[in-house]
Design an enzyme around this catalytic site. Structure first.
Site, short mmCIF file in Angstrom:
data_model
loop_
_atom_site.label_atom_id
_atom_site.label_comp_id
_atom_site.label_asym_id
_atom_site.label_seq_id
_atom_site.Cartn_x
_atom_site.Cartn_y
_atom_site.Cartn_z
NE ARG A 50 9.05 7.52 -31.83
CZ ARG A 50 8.65 7.14 -32.43
NH1 ARG A 50 7.60 6.47 -32.74
NH2 ARG A 50 7.19 8.21 -32.34
CE LYS A 142 -8.17 18.70 -29.55
NZ LYS A 142 -7.49 19.77 -30.81
CG HIS A 172 -4.63 24.16 -25.47
ND1 HIS A 172 -5.50 23.13 -26.31
CD2 HIS A 172 -4.49 25.14 -25.73
CE1 HIS A 172 -5.46 24.40 -27.06
NE2 HIS A 172 -4.99 25.31 -27.21
CG ASP A 229 -8.52 20.49 -34.25
OD1 ASP A 229 -7.22 19.65 -33.19
OD2 ASP A 229 -8.23 21.56 -34.54
CG HIS A 234 -10.80 23.53 -27.17
ND1 HIS A 234 -10.10 22.33 -26.37
CD2 HIS A 234 -9.49 23.33 -28.47
CE1 HIS A 234 -8.17 21.89 -27.20
NE2 HIS A 234 -8.52 21.95 -28.08
CE LYS A 330 -6.78 24.38 -37.81
NZ LYS A 330 -6.46 24.88 -36.57
C1 BG6 Z 1 -5.79 22.34 -30.46
C2 BG6 Z 1 -5.82 22.55 -31.83
O1 BG6 Z 1 -6.46 21.89 -29.14
O2 BG6 Z 1 -6.07 24.05 -30.02
C3 BG6 Z 1 -5.71 22.78 -32.92
O3 BG6 Z 1 -5.72 20.97 -31.92
C4 BG6 Z 1 -6.64 24.53 -32.74
O4 BG6 Z 1 -6.26 22.93 -34.84
C5 BG6 Z 1 -5.51 25.00 -30.91
O5 BG6 Z 1 -5.23 25.94 -33.54
C6 BG6 Z 1 -5.96 26.46 -30.71
O6 BG6 Z 1 -5.65 26.99 -29.78
P1 BG6 Z 1 -5.54 27.96 -28.97
O7 BG6 Z 1 -5.36 28.26 -27.47
O8 BG6 Z 1 -4.16 28.66 -30.29
O9 BG6 Z 1 -6.68 29.00 -29.34
#
Ligand code: BG6
Length: 478
Positions: A50, A142, A172, A229, A234, A330
């Site tokens: 944007r 996501k 990811h 999250d 994951h 976290k």
């Molecule tokens: C993300 C989450 O999808 O994955 C984050 O939104 C998290 O909160 C992250 O920190 C962790 O990914 P990685 O690859 O750093 O282990």
């Protein structure tokens, strides 16, 4: 070593090109692909945003410092990057894009989730998802929905514009080498599969611990929490790879068919089998951290969790009676993503001086990150006249054998979209099955409070009690 073929030519359209994800992960991954000579020379990039800037300003000011370097990959890519300014809701943007697209294209939505639906609808309306002149694929980041109902609604909205085979829903974690290795470790080693069931496995632990706190992501995180999250996406993907049946081949649909069966078999999680926590104020190492509720853009009376631990059941023939314990959080003591397969104790107490219940643990630890590798903990005899079983480990570290390079994990994902391999992406049914399993917790956690834990610790005491209830203990984080 086999060399991967060069991907077919395409235009990579990145919505949200000025955002954090593009700068930290997507563009570095594209540069790495170029460096590995996996991109066709005709590959183009159109960044959509944007801001009132041009391609030159985008490259000079908005992209990370290493792009300033003289690397051949960046030099070759830079002239192929264009910038398209526009509002995601404005038809004119899509017309302008249409004029620049003549063949295959991949649309990467590196934007806030509220834009997923509107952008795909506009792409559809403008005819940009028609595959007459080449493929048209959409990559969706996501979080995909915030609960079962919203995930279903989003799937329906996207599928009204594009076929399932055009949609690539990112998780990811699946781009991580060690996650992909789970399939090879399991199915290329017959010995593993022989014991991979409820006759020999006592329980499984899946951990994704992070030292980082919520930091500047307060607004997103307060509305999301650790459960949404990390768990249905994951952690369930890790669980699916560990628990699925062998697929008939490595085609995307075969893999996804097996994964969805396992995620479907996760029984809805009862609130008494889950613990949530939120970190208070304190220190992680030498660094002072504010309590989660004192973080910028977090409501002071927030009841969002920054930690979650769960016990769940996967009701299949193979896993009946084997609990899966999952935890993520976290502000913990160490960064550690791992899967622990804990084998049953030896059936009889042969070692009189070492009662069976105190035999060293027999377990396989799949270390996903950091220090990627595999470790087998087992019992061995301590040298000497007595028969005494003591712990020992056999381990292998990826970095000792392979050059791990500096990869972001997004290289494989982007490459796979270009070659049309959806194995590492989530299908609509997997996403919905994941939300279905955690929905009882989402419903229950609309009231009550998370338990406080010290930053830099292993999490709330309730998580230890959850697993201790079954006479078990968590594998140490770190
Ligand atoms: C993300 C989450 O999808 O994955 C984050 O939104 C998290 O909160 C992250 O920190 C962790 O990914 P990685 O690859 O750093 O282990």
């Amino acid at each position: 070593m086999k060399k991967a073929p060069v991907a077919p030519p395409a235009t990579i359209v990145i919505f949200g090109v000025t955002g954090d994800l593009t700068r930290r992960l997507l563009l570095p991954a594209i540069v790495n692909l170029q460096q590995s000579e996996l991109l066709d020379p005709a590959t183009k990039i159109i960044g959509v945003g944007r801001d009132d800037i041009d391609a030159d300003i985008l490259c000079k000011e908005r992209l990370p410092g290493f792009f300033e370097e003289d690397g051949a990959a960046w030099k070759s890519l830079k002239p192929r990057i264009a910038y398209q300014r526009g509002d995601f809701g404005d038809e004119a943007l899509y017309q302008a894009l249409g004029e620049q697209l003549d063949a295959s294209a991949m649309f990467y939505l590196a934007v806030a989730p509220s834009f997923f639906g509107p952008i795909v609808e506009q792409l559809g309306k403008a005819g940009l998802l028609d595959e007459g002149k080449g493929f048209r694929r959409v990559v969706v980041e996501k979080p995909f929905g915030t609960d079962l109902a919203s995930a279903k609604a989003l799937n329906a909205r996207l599928l009204a514009q594009a076929g399932e085979e055009q949609l690539y829903r990112i998780d990811h974690f699946l781009g991580k080498e060690t996650v992909q290795n789970i399939i090879v470790s399991r199915f290329a080693n017959a010995r593993n599969e022989a014991v991979w069931n409820n006759r020999y496995i006592d329980h499984v632990q899946i951990t994704a611990a992070e030292t980082v706190t919520v930091g500047s992501r307060g607004a997103f995180y307060d509305a999301t929490g650790a459960l949404r999250d990390m768990v249905p996406n994951h952690l369930f993907q890790l669980l699916a790879l560990v628990a699925m049946e062998p697929p008939i081949n490595l085609e995307a649909e075969s893999l996804r068919n097996e994964k969805v069966k396992v995620i479907d078999a996760i029984q809805p999680i009862a609130p008494e089998d889950a613990v949530r926590g939120a970190y208070g104020a304190g220190k992680i190492g030498k660094e002072k951290v504010p309590a989660f509720s004192e973080t910028e853009d977090v409501a002071p009376d927030s009841s969002t969790e920054t930690y979650v631990a769960l016990k769940l059941a996967v009701e299949t023939w193979r896993w009946h009676g084997v609990p899966f314990y999952l935890r993520t959080g976290k502000g913990l003591t160490a960064r550690d993503t791992e899967i622990v397969i804990r084998f049953r104790d030896a059936p009889i107490a042969l070692f009189r001086d070492t009662p069976t219940d105190s035999l060293p643990p027999n377990q396989l630890v799949l270390q996903i990150q950091p220090n990627e590798g595999i470790k087998m903990d087992m019992a061995v005899k301590r040298p000497g006249p007595l028969i005494e079983a003591v712990p020992a480990s056999m381990s292998f570290a990826y970095a000792d054998i392979f050059d791990m390079g500096h990869r972001t994990g997004y290289e494989t994902l982007i490459y796979d979209v270009l070659i049309g391999d959806a194995s590492l992406f989530q299908r609509a049914d997997q996403i919905e099955a994941g939300w279905r399993a955690v929905q009882p917790l989402l419903d229950a956690w609309t009231s009550g409070e998370p338990e406080a834990y010290e930053p830099g610790s292993a999490g709330p005491a309730g998580a230890d009690e959850l697993i201790a209830r079954d006479g078990r203990a968590w594998h140490e984080i770190g």
